[in-house]
Design a protein around this motif. Structure first.
Motif, PDB file in Angstrom:
ATOM      1  N   LEU A   1      -2.720  15.140  -2.907  1.00 28.22           N
ATOM      2  CA  LEU A   1      -2.680  13.675  -2.898  1.00 28.22           C
ATOM      3  C   LEU A   1      -3.912  13.178  -2.160  1.00 28.22           C
ATOM      4  CD1 LEU A   1       1.098  13.129  -2.018  1.00 28.22           C
ATOM      5  CD2 LEU A   1       0.050  13.680  -4.220  1.00 28.22           C
ATOM      6  N   ARG A   2      -4.945  12.783  -2.877  1.00 28.51           N
ATOM      7  CA  ARG A   2      -6.264  12.590  -2.288  1.00 28.51           C
ATOM      8  C   ARG A   2      -6.550  11.201  -1.738  1.00 28.51           C
ATOM      9  NH1 ARG A   2      -9.488  17.143  -1.489  1.00 28.51           N
ATOM     10  NH2 ARG A   2      -8.200  18.844  -2.298  1.00 28.51           N
ATOM     11  N   THR A   3      -5.720  10.220  -2.063  1.00 29.13           N
ATOM     12  CA  THR A   3      -5.956   8.873  -1.534  1.00 29.13           C
ATOM     13  C   THR A   3      -4.677   8.062  -1.656  1.00 29.13           C
ATOM     14  OG1 THR A   3      -7.437   6.940  -1.612  1.00 29.13           O
ATOM     15  CG2 THR A   3      -6.709   7.837  -3.716  1.00 29.13           C
ATOM     16  N   SER A   4      -4.605   6.977  -0.922  1.00 29.43           N
ATOM     17  CA  SER A   4      -3.466   6.068  -1.050  1.00 29.43           C
ATOM     18  C   SER A   4      -3.716   5.117  -2.210  1.00 29.43           C
ATOM     19  CB  SER A   4      -3.269   5.288   0.253  1.00 29.43           C
ATOM     20  OG  SER A   4      -4.436   4.530   0.555  1.00 29.43           O
TER      21      SER A   4
ATOM     22  N   PRO B   1       7.633   2.360  -4.621  1.00 27.31           N
ATOM     23  CA  PRO B   1       8.315   3.592  -4.219  1.00 27.31           C
ATOM     24  C   PRO B   1       8.690   3.547  -2.736  1.00 27.31           C
ATOM     25  CG  PRO B   1       5.958   3.968  -4.371  1.00 27.31           C
ATOM     26  CD  PRO B   1       6.205   2.581  -4.909  1.00 27.31           C
ATOM     27  N   VAL B   2       9.815   4.186  -2.406  1.00 27.17           N
ATOM     28  CA  VAL B   2      10.320   4.159  -1.026  1.00 27.17           C
ATOM     29  C   VAL B   2      10.740   5.559  -0.590  1.00 27.17           C
ATOM     30  CG1 VAL B   2      11.113   1.771  -1.218  1.00 27.17           C
ATOM     31  CG2 VAL B   2      12.672   3.651  -1.811  1.00 27.17           C
ATOM     32  N   ASN B   3      10.975   5.709   0.712  1.00 28.12           N
ATOM     33  CA  ASN B   3      11.615   6.914   1.219  1.00 28.12           C
ATOM     34  C   ASN B   3      13.100   6.823   0.895  1.00 28.12           C
ATOM     35  OD1 ASN B   3       9.144   7.546   2.266  1.00 28.12           O
ATOM     36  ND2 ASN B   3       9.703   7.283   4.408  1.00 28.12           N
ATOM     37  N   ASP B   4      13.655   7.880   0.310  1.00 32.29           N
ATOM     38  CA  ASP B   4      15.061   7.828  -0.090  1.00 32.29           C
ATOM     39  C   ASP B   4      15.895   8.966   0.482  1.00 32.29           C
ATOM     40  OD1 ASP B   4      14.151   9.967  -1.577  1.00 32.29           O
ATOM     41  OD2 ASP B   4      14.210   8.918  -3.495  1.00 32.29           O
ATOM     42  N   GLY B   5      15.321   9.714   1.441  1.00 30.43           N
ATOM     43  CA  GLY B   5      16.079  10.775   2.098  1.00 30.43           C
ATOM     44  C   GLY B   5      16.119  12.073   1.347  1.00 30.43           C
ATOM     45  N   ARG B   6      15.248  12.260   0.379  1.00 32.66           N
ATOM     46  CA  ARG B   6      15.266  13.511  -0.387  1.00 32.66           C
ATOM     47  C   ARG B   6      14.872  14.706   0.498  1.00 32.66           C
ATOM     48  NH1 ARG B   6      11.073  12.069  -5.094  1.00 32.66           N
ATOM     49  NH2 ARG B   6      12.193  10.087  -4.891  1.00 32.66           N
TER      50      ARG B   6
ATOM     51  N   GLU C   1       0.862  -1.180   0.000  1.00 32.58           N
ATOM     52  CA  GLU C   1       0.000   0.000   0.000  1.00 32.58           C
ATOM     53  C   GLU C   1       0.900   1.233   0.000  1.00 32.58           C
ATOM     54  OE1 GLU C   1      -3.735   2.077   2.409  1.00 32.58           O
ATOM     55  OE2 GLU C   1      -2.557   0.489   3.379  1.00 32.58           O
ATOM     56  N   ILE C   2       0.576   2.200  -0.849  1.00 34.10           N
ATOM     57  CA  ILE C   2       1.406   3.392  -1.005  1.00 34.10           C
ATOM     58  C   ILE C   2       0.677   4.574  -0.373  1.00 34.10           C
ATOM     59  CG2 ILE C   2       2.638   4.848  -2.651  1.00 34.10           C
ATOM     60  CD1 ILE C   2       2.475   2.527  -4.645  1.00 34.10           C
ATOM     61  N   GLN C   3       1.243   5.091   0.715  1.00 38.55           N
ATOM     62  CA  GLN C   3       0.594   6.149   1.476  1.00 38.55           C
ATOM     63  C   GLN C   3       1.435   7.419   1.505  1.00 38.55           C
ATOM     64  OE1 GLN C   3       0.138   3.957   5.231  1.00 38.55           O
ATOM     65  NE2 GLN C   3      -2.044   3.720   4.791  1.00 38.55           N
ATOM     66  N   LYS C   4       0.778   8.533   1.816  1.00 37.16           N
ATOM     67  CA  LYS C   4       1.492   9.794   1.916  1.00 37.16           C
ATOM     68  C   LYS C   4       1.885  10.075   3.363  1.00 37.16           C
ATOM     69  CE  LYS C   4      -2.414  13.076   2.424  1.00 37.16           C
ATOM     70  NZ  LYS C   4      -3.054  14.265   1.806  1.00 37.16           N
ATOM     71  N   GLY C   5       2.803  11.002   3.545  1.00 36.21           N
ATOM     72  CA  GLY C   5       3.275  11.371   4.870  1.00 36.21           C
ATOM     73  C   GLY C   5       4.297  12.485   4.768  1.00 36.21           C
ATOM     74  N   LYS C   6       4.781  12.940   5.922  1.00 40.76           N
ATOM     75  CA  LYS C   6       5.770  14.020   5.958  1.00 40.76           C
ATOM     76  C   LYS C   6       6.938  13.629   6.847  1.00 40.76           C
ATOM     77  CE  LYS C   6       2.838  17.920   4.753  1.00 40.76           C
ATOM     78  NZ  LYS C   6       2.614  19.357   4.949  1.00 40.76           N
ATOM     79  N   PRO C   7       8.151  14.089   6.542  1.00 38.49           N
ATOM     80  CA  PRO C   7       8.499  15.055   5.485  1.00 38.49           C
ATOM     81  C   PRO C   7       8.471  14.480   4.071  1.00 38.49           C
ATOM     82  CG  PRO C   7      10.480  14.285   6.546  1.00 38.49           C
ATOM     83  CD  PRO C   7       9.338  13.696   7.328  1.00 38.49           C
ATOM     84  N   GLU C   8       8.636  13.145   3.961  1.00 41.93           N
ATOM     85  CA  GLU C   8       8.466  12.488   2.671  1.00 41.93           C
ATOM     86  C   GLU C   8       7.788  11.148   2.917  1.00 41.93           C
ATOM     87  OE1 GLU C   8      11.716  10.325   0.753  1.00 41.93           O
ATOM     88  OE2 GLU C   8      13.088  11.112   2.272  1.00 41.93           O
ATOM     89  N   ALA C   9       7.321  10.525   1.867  1.00 42.57           N
ATOM     90  CA  ALA C   9       6.646   9.230   1.975  1.00 42.57           C
ATOM     91  C   ALA C   9       6.576   8.598   0.595  1.00 42.57           C
ATOM     92  CB  ALA C   9       5.244   9.398   2.563  1.00 42.57           C
ATOM     93  N   PRO C  10       6.335   7.288   0.529  1.00 41.19           N
ATOM     94  CA  PRO C  10       6.281   6.624  -0.783  1.00 41.19           C
ATOM     95  C   PRO C  10       5.310   7.259  -1.775  1.00 41.19           C
ATOM     96  CG  PRO C  10       6.466   4.983   0.938  1.00 41.19           C
ATOM     97  CD  PRO C  10       6.292   6.307   1.639  1.00 41.19           C
ATOM     98  N   LEU C  11       4.118   7.668  -1.309  1.00 45.90           N
ATOM     99  CA  LEU C  11       3.162   8.267  -2.245  1.00 45.90           C
ATOM    100  C   LEU C  11       3.660   9.626  -2.730  1.00 45.90           C
ATOM    101  CD1 LEU C  11       0.426   7.877  -3.664  1.00 45.90           C
ATOM    102  CD2 LEU C  11      -0.638   9.129  -1.769  1.00 45.90           C
TER     103      LEU C  11
END
Length: 245
Positions: free
Chosen positions: A108-111, A236-241, A69-79
């Protein structure tokens, strides 16, 4: 001639005077609940059924397969990263000139689900008809733009990295290089943002802006098609951007 005009004018006044004027005497309000128990209108359902079947066949088409499942988040996230990377890659294919990509977190309206991703999920993720757009800033203002991103705790970006420290952006790099104050930078985003949407007043400081005949949703679908065509799994993953300090 004057006599004829007088006759016409009098006739018009007479018709207006004899016209019936209606006034609302009273109103009655009633709620008509709609639920699964509400009887179906067979005539209406038979009318739209062929269109619904055709639309369902398009919207249920699998456009990609995800490892999770690809979800959004902060400061970065897979979505966040998926969306911004999809913008970056699809716009480059279209030969749009820019330095890095950005979109607003609120857009970003949904996962996206694990496994098959049907086309309608991309319409849920991007339900708006926003188009790709670019905005060019001077090197002196681009730091201010990254501070704008940092002030919200991080936003979806691609082609740039930075660290959030005390609400400000530090160690900013665009395509791996520090900001050059003597250079102009072009940001890929949406027409919604360059027109000041979602707190984007920073775009009033742009040197120039341009909107393209290419929808963000189409860019997402074009990007996903590359995974499907190569039988690759989306992951997609968190990559430290974007880092927090």
């Amino acid at each position: 001639m004057k006599f004829k005009f007088l006759i016409v004018a009098l006739t018009a006044l007479l018709l207006q005077a004899c016209g019936v004027h209606y006034h609302v005497k009273n109103t009655q309000k009633q709620i008509y609940p709609i639920s699964a128990d509400f009887p179906a209108d067979v005539t209406l359902s038979n009318f739209y059924k062929p269109y619904k079947q055709q639309l369902d066949s398009i919207m249920n088409d699998v456009v990609a397969v995800s490892a999770k499942e690809i979800q959004k988040g902060k400061p970065e996230a897979p979505l966040n990263n998926f969306f911004a990377d999809a913008m970056y890659v699809s716009a480059k294919v279209k030969k749009i000139q820019f330095d890095f990509a950005y979109t607003n977190y609120g857009g970003l309206r949904t996962s996206l689900p694990k496994g098959n991703i049907p086309r309608y999920k991309i319409f849920e993720l991007m339900p708006f008809e926003n188009a790709f757009a670019t905005a060019t800033f001077s090197g002196q203002i681009i730091q201010e733009f990254f501070n704008f991103l940092a002030s919200s705790g991080g936003e979806p970006i691609s082609g740039a990295t930075f660290t959030i420290e005390n609400g400000k952006a530090t160690d900013v790099k665009i395509n791996g290089e520090p900001i050059n104050l003597e250079k102009n930078y072009t940001i890929l985003t949406s027409d919604y943002m360059i027109n000041g949407g979602d707190g984007g007043e920073i775009f009033t400081k742009a040197i120039s802006k341009k909107v393209y005949d290419y929808k963000l949703r189409d860019g997402l679908l074009d990007y996903l098609s590359t995974f499907k065509n190569k039988n690759q799994i989306l992951n997609p993953v968190n990559d430290g951007r974007i880092k927090l300090k």
